[in-house]
Write an enzyme that holds these catalytic residues in place. Sequence first.
Site, short mmCIF file in Angstrom:
data_model
loop_
_atom_site.label_atom_id
_atom_site.label_comp_id
_atom_site.label_asym_id
_atom_site.label_seq_id
_atom_site.Cartn_x
_atom_site.Cartn_y
_atom_site.Cartn_z
N TYR A 92 -1.35 -1.01 9.87
CA TYR A 92 -1.44 -2.01 8.52
C TYR A 92 -0.06 -0.83 7.54
CZ TYR A 92 -3.51 -1.75 3.68
OH TYR A 92 -3.64 -2.27 2.24
N THR A 99 -12.46 -0.75 -2.77
CA THR A 99 -13.69 -1.96 -2.37
C THR A 99 -14.45 -1.98 -0.24
OG1 THR A 99 -11.65 -1.88 -1.14
CG2 THR A 99 -11.36 -3.03 -3.54
N SER A 133 0.79 -1.15 -0.04
CA SER A 133 0.11 0.25 0.37
C SER A 133 1.08 1.58 0.03
CB SER A 133 -0.75 0.04 1.06
OG SER A 133 -1.69 1.25 1.27
N LYS A 156 2.67 -3.21 5.49
CA LYS A 156 3.40 -3.03 4.09
C LYS A 156 4.41 -3.14 4.48
CE LYS A 156 -0.86 -5.02 2.51
NZ LYS A 156 -1.08 -5.50 1.75
#
Length: 194
Positions: free
Chosen positions: A79, A114, A53, A83
């Site tokens: 997160y 998404t 990401s 990544k």
Amino acid sequence: VNNAVLLPPERIVTAEGLELSHATNLVAPFALTNALLPRLIDSAPARIINVISGGMYTQGIHVDDLNYEVDDYRGSVAYARAKRGLMILTKMWAEHLGGTGVTVNATHPGWVDTPGVENSLPAFHRLMRPLLRSTEQGADTILWLAASSEIDGRTGKLWHDREERTEYRLRGTRETASERNQLWDALTATVDNI
């Protein structure tokens, strides 16, 4: 293609004692890829693609607190750090697999519309929805990395929109050789203890 992703809003611990974002976004691809390496080498040419990401540009790896037992937990930071770790592993696997016919690359698909983005980042989703990519646009470079002869033999790189990109943009996000090795050792110990 390592593309399983979670961005939990609060710190959640798995039954194995791992912080959920770390477990899903870093430990799982590490365990799966290493388990598949003998088969990939025997099947060469083969490709490993890690989906990272752009959030990783904001974070360095914190090998001393991979499970967020010290730092205050923020989902987007956890997160991004995971990544970043996956990008580090991309380079390490590429070095390790040199000459085997197995290549390892990473890609940032861009911000894609998404359910994961909508559920994990609802305010961002509402604000940015007109600018978000379709799933087809997000998958384009992943599929290109999997099938294109244009990148035969190229390994250890980060790609976005079929172009090679830099993996560092901000100071303090570049890891040291020692941190790379510590990350590998910590992940190995984690997988061995599961």
